[in-house]
Motif scaffolding. Sequence first.
Motif: not given
Length: 513
Positions: A60-61, A471-476
Motif C-alpha cells: 500500500g501507500d 522499510g525493515d518490515l517490507g513496506g509497513g
Amino acid sequence: MKARPALRPVRLLPLGLALLLGGCMVGPDYHRPQVAVPTQWKELPGWTQADPSAAAGPKGDWWTAFQDPLLDELEPLVPVANQTVAQSYANYQEALAEVRVARASLFPTVGLTGSATRERSATGTISSVSSVSNSSGARIVNAGTLEANVSWTIDFWGQVRRQIEEQSATAQASEATLANAQLSEQIALANDVIDLRVTDADIDLLTQTVEAYKNSLRVVSNQDTAGTVAPSDLITARTQLENAQASLIALGVARAQYEHAIAVLVGRNPEDMTIPHNGKLPILPTIPAGVPSTILQRRPDIATAERQMASANAAIGVAVSAYYPTISLSALDGFTQAPLAGLLHISNYVWSLGASATETIFDGGERSAEVAAARATYDASVANYRGTVLSAFQSVENDLSGLRILAQQSDALDAAVRDSIRGAQIAQNEYEAGTVDYTTVATAQATQLSTQQSALTVQQSRLLDAAALIGDLGGGWTGVLHDASHPQKVSVDPGGNAGANANTNTNPAVTTP
C-alpha cells in the motif's frame, strides 16, 4: 507413383516426448531450510512467530501515514522514474528471457537447407548424368538439394529441467530484488524529505533566534550608550548574533543537498526542481501493537535470499547430470538431384535417422569438483538466507527500541525546552533590571537554542526510525493488521512492477521551470 510426404521422421516426436516425460531428474529436490525465529518481539509484545518466505502482502501507500504532501506527490514517481529501479527492472526482464532460453532446450531444433551448384567438369570426364557441353567439350553440371533436418537432445536425466528450475528461481530472485530496490529508494526519498523538513524547521528556529538576539543587542546598545554596562557586554551580544546568523546561512548548504537528492530519486535533474520552504514536520506514524511478525515474510531481501537458495539447489542437479550420458536423436528428410531438373521427383527423395549417446569416461575429477562447488554454493546461500532473516529481526528490534527510547527522550526534552525558554526570559528581565551581567543572559539564550535544537534532532530521529521500521518490515503494516492470535496470511508475488501506473499529478509543493 504418388509422392511420399516429407518430414516423416517428425512422427518420432511422440516417442521422444514419452522418453522425456519418463526420464528422471537427478540432484536434490528443493526444500526450504528452517530458520529459528523468536515467538514474539522483545520490544513490542503481541507479535507472533514469522515464517519468512517469498510470499508477500500488499504494502500500500505506506508514506501517507506521515501526512506530508511532498511525500504523497513524489513517492509514486519512484517506481516509474528512479534509475536504480529502472536498472533492476531491466535485470528482471533479462532473467525472464534467460528462463525462456533454458526452456527452449526442451524442444527439438528444426532446420531447412537448400543448395544449388553449377560445376564444370574436365574434357573427357565420363559422367552418368546428363549435362550441357560447350564448344571445348567440357561438361557443365547443375545440381541441387532441399533437405529438412531435426536434432534433439533428450532431457532424459532432467538436466534441462534443472536449468529451467535454476533460471526460474533466479528470475524470481531478480523480481524480489526489483521490489527491494523500489522499497529502498522510496525509504531513501522519505528520509530525504524528513531531513529537508527538519532543516526548514531548524531554519525557522534560527531565524527566530536571530530576531531575539537582535532585540537583545538593541537593549545592550542602548545601555552601552548610556554607560550603564561594560563594553564587553556589547561585544558578547554582537558575537552571539553573528554566530547565530552564520549558523543560519550554513543550513542553506544542507537544504540544497537534500533538495538535489530528492530530485535525483524521482529521476529529475537537480536544477529542474525547486521545493518551497516548509518547516512543518511530518506526522509520526502510530505503530499498532497487534501487528504479526509474519509481516517480515514480505521483505523483498528475504525473498531474494530464499530464491537464490532455490536456484543454487537446482544448480546441484545440473552439475550431477554431467555424470550421465547425453542422448541425442537426429533426422534428415528431403531431396537431392544432379542435374537440378526434376529435383522434387520421388526418385530423388532421401531420408535418414540417427541416434547417439555420449558418456565421459575420465575427466580428471572435473565433474566431482563441479558438484562439490555447486553444493558449497548452496551451503553459502543457506547461510546467507538465515543471516538475512536474523538481520531482519535485528533491524526491527533496533527500530522498535529506538522509537521507545527516543519517545522517552522527547518527553524529557519537551520539559527542558519549556524550562529553557522560561530561564532565558527571566535572565533577560534580570539583566534589564541590572541585577545580572549579560553573560548570564547569553548563557541562558544559548541553552535555550541548544535545547530546542536537541528536541528537533530527537524528533528527526524518531521520524527516521519510523521510516526505517517501515522499510525493515517490507513496506509497513498497512493491509495486514489482524487479530494478534490469528495473524493474517499473505500470498502475493514478492516482486514489484516498475511499469505500474503512478500518480503523476502536479502539486504546488514542487515547481519545475
